[in-house]
Design a protein around this motif. Sequence first.
Motif, PDB file in Angstrom:
ATOM      1  N   GLU A   1       0.846  -1.188   0.000  1.00 12.19           N
ATOM      2  CA  GLU A   1       0.000   0.000   0.000  1.00 12.19           C
ATOM      3  C   GLU A   1       0.886   1.243   0.000  1.00 12.19           C
ATOM      4  O   GLU A   1       1.965   1.232   0.563  1.00 12.19           O
ATOM      5  N   PRO A   2       0.453   2.352  -0.631  1.00 13.80           N
ATOM      6  CA  PRO A   2      -0.868   2.534  -1.245  1.00 13.80           C
ATOM      7  C   PRO A   2      -0.921   2.192  -2.740  1.00 13.80           C
ATOM      8  O   PRO A   2      -1.955   2.389  -3.371  1.00 13.80           O
ATOM      9  N   ASP A   3       0.158   1.674  -3.298  1.00 12.90           N
ATOM     10  CA  ASP A   3       0.223   1.528  -4.758  1.00 12.90           C
ATOM     11  C   ASP A   3      -0.492   0.293  -5.281  1.00 12.90           C
ATOM     12  O   ASP A   3      -0.839   0.232  -6.460  1.00 12.90           O
ATOM     13  N   GLY A   4      -0.679  -0.731  -4.437  1.00  8.05           N
ATOM     14  CA  GLY A   4      -1.334  -1.945  -4.908  1.00  8.05           C
ATOM     15  C   GLY A   4      -0.455  -2.807  -5.786  1.00  8.05           C
ATOM     16  O   GLY A   4      -0.933  -3.429  -6.733  1.00  8.05           O
ATOM     17  N   THR A   5       0.830  -2.849  -5.465  1.00  9.80           N
ATOM     18  CA  THR A   5       1.751  -3.681  -6.240  1.00  9.80           C
ATOM     19  C   THR A   5       1.958  -5.026  -5.545  1.00  9.80           C
ATOM     20  O   THR A   5       1.999  -5.114  -4.321  1.00  9.80           O
TER      21      THR A   5
ATOM     22  N   PHE B   1     -10.599  -3.275  -6.342  1.00 10.54           N
ATOM     23  CA  PHE B   1      -9.681  -3.402  -5.216  1.00 10.54           C
ATOM     24  C   PHE B   1      -8.877  -4.694  -5.350  1.00 10.54           C
ATOM     25  O   PHE B   1      -9.300  -5.637  -6.010  1.00 10.54           O
ATOM     26  N   THR B   2      -7.719  -4.717  -4.683  1.00  8.21           N
ATOM     27  CA  THR B   2      -6.862  -5.901  -4.711  1.00  8.21           C
ATOM     28  C   THR B   2      -6.286  -6.136  -3.328  1.00  8.21           C
ATOM     29  O   THR B   2      -5.970  -5.186  -2.603  1.00  8.21           O
ATOM     30  N   GLY B   3      -6.153  -7.415  -2.921  1.00  3.07           N
ATOM     31  CA  GLY B   3      -5.556  -7.740  -1.636  1.00  3.07           C
ATOM     32  C   GLY B   3      -4.925  -9.116  -1.647  1.00  3.07           C
ATOM     33  O   GLY B   3      -5.129  -9.918  -2.561  1.00  3.07           O
TER      34      GLY B   3
ATOM     35  N   LEU C   1      -8.795  -5.782   9.273  1.00  7.77           N
ATOM     36  CA  LEU C   1      -7.523  -6.419   8.953  1.00  7.77           C
ATOM     37  C   LEU C   1      -6.360  -5.583   9.453  1.00  7.77           C
ATOM     38  O   LEU C   1      -6.333  -4.357   9.263  1.00  7.77           O
ATOM     39  N   HIS C   2      -5.401  -6.240  10.091  1.00 14.48           N
ATOM     40  CA  HIS C   2      -4.158  -5.560  10.464  1.00 14.48           C
ATOM     41  C   HIS C   2      -3.146  -5.826   9.353  1.00 14.48           C
ATOM     42  O   HIS C   2      -2.664  -6.949   9.194  1.00 14.48           O
ATOM     43  N   THR C   3      -2.855  -4.802   8.566  1.00 13.29           N
ATOM     44  CA  THR C   3      -1.968  -4.980   7.420  1.00 13.29           C
ATOM     45  C   THR C   3      -0.631  -4.266   7.591  1.00 13.29           C
ATOM     46  O   THR C   3       0.199  -4.285   6.685  1.00 13.29           O
ATOM     47  N   GLY C   4      -0.403  -3.646   8.755  1.00 11.85           N
ATOM     48  CA  GLY C   4       0.858  -2.961   8.977  1.00 11.85           C
ATOM     49  C   GLY C   4       0.897  -1.597   8.329  1.00 11.85           C
ATOM     50  O   GLY C   4      -0.098  -1.089   7.811  1.00 11.85           O
TER      51      GLY C   4
END
Length: 404
Positions: free
Chosen positions: A160-164, A197-199, A241-244
């Motif tokens: 994040e925030p680029d979604g790569t 969205f992507t995850g 969600l805890h994503t750091g």
Amino acid sequence: MNGKATHTKTRLDRGRGALGPALELVHTGRAPTRAVLTAELGVTRATAGAVAAELEALGLIQVDSRPGAAAGSQGRPSHRLAVNDSGPVALAAQVHADGFRAALVGLGGRTVATAPGCVTVSADPAQVLGEVVEAGAELLRGSGLRCVGAGLAVPSAVAEPDGTALNPLHLAWPAGAPVREIFAEQVRAAGIEGPAFTGNDVNLAALAEHRHGAGRGAQHLLCVATGHRGVGGALVLDGRLHTGSSGLALEVGHLTVNPEGRPCYCGGRGCLDVETDPLAFLVAAGRDPGPEVSLLEQSRELLRTEYDDVSVRGAAEELVDRLGLGLAGLVNILNPDRIILGGLHKALLEADPDRLRAVVADRSLWGRSGGVPILACSLDHNSLVGAAELAWQPVLDDPLGALG
């Protein structure tokens, strides 16, 4: 405007801030009746009624104003609330080492339609994502349903925030591929409405399980799962969600559980990723992986049909011991109140639950004082359902703004 209409409008104006929380309560099954909704929102019965009516007018929920009374109950039964089975859907997509899949998912985590999964994934992310989006677009055309947006699950940490996709280790994609941007472009090109969205796939599986499955009600939920290759982890804290700091938290697949073990794709050795995934199990059981079905399905089938075989049982015990060592370390660090396991780890838990729980209890600081519940994930295609949750989130945050 007459007085009655004025009062109704005032109640609705007061309740509009409660539309999102109300929808989330129905979406997650925590408000099956208007009485429960009233209590959970802390509003008047009239305001709860106005909120429910507005959500019904948006096509999101159904209100049954004449439910049957339960046997032995007294008084008038409360209106029943449920998600609208013919309401809008989200397009959900998942890519993994053995193919991809697309689905339409409604509120409540309900899968409306699923496209047959592809079994090959090319090295070109744009080609793969174009194919999975087209499969989803075909489902939408056939359904005639409104789409609120699209979500994609990938077997990689998503920065994040680029979604790569920083480390699609089990795909031939380049590190740092801009998957969110590519996916959004393909969604727009297919004429699909709503944001994209992507995850990470395990993050999304954990989110889906927390809202609709085995993780429901947990405050500090740890999810660890094998994909078709590799191992991932996720943490849900108080429903989020805890994503750091940049989306990269809980890369549990690269915890070392066997210092003398197999080389890992990350450059380390003996990581959970290569010591407890389907390929590791098949190798430990002395089986040659075949090309007919995915490694995950081959492993599950072996546990189902040949668990009494000495080599299969020995391989399962070996993986359980290493998985338990990793889980115990995570328990010591994170102190979760529930652990859920998916993929091959779910099958290993079901094959020998006592052994895994004993290893975790023996190795964790607080294990002997009650232990942490360890459960199997309960949703089919939970990463797909979680991808849909990403697309549903703007609607849950502001139903009127998203759909009005």
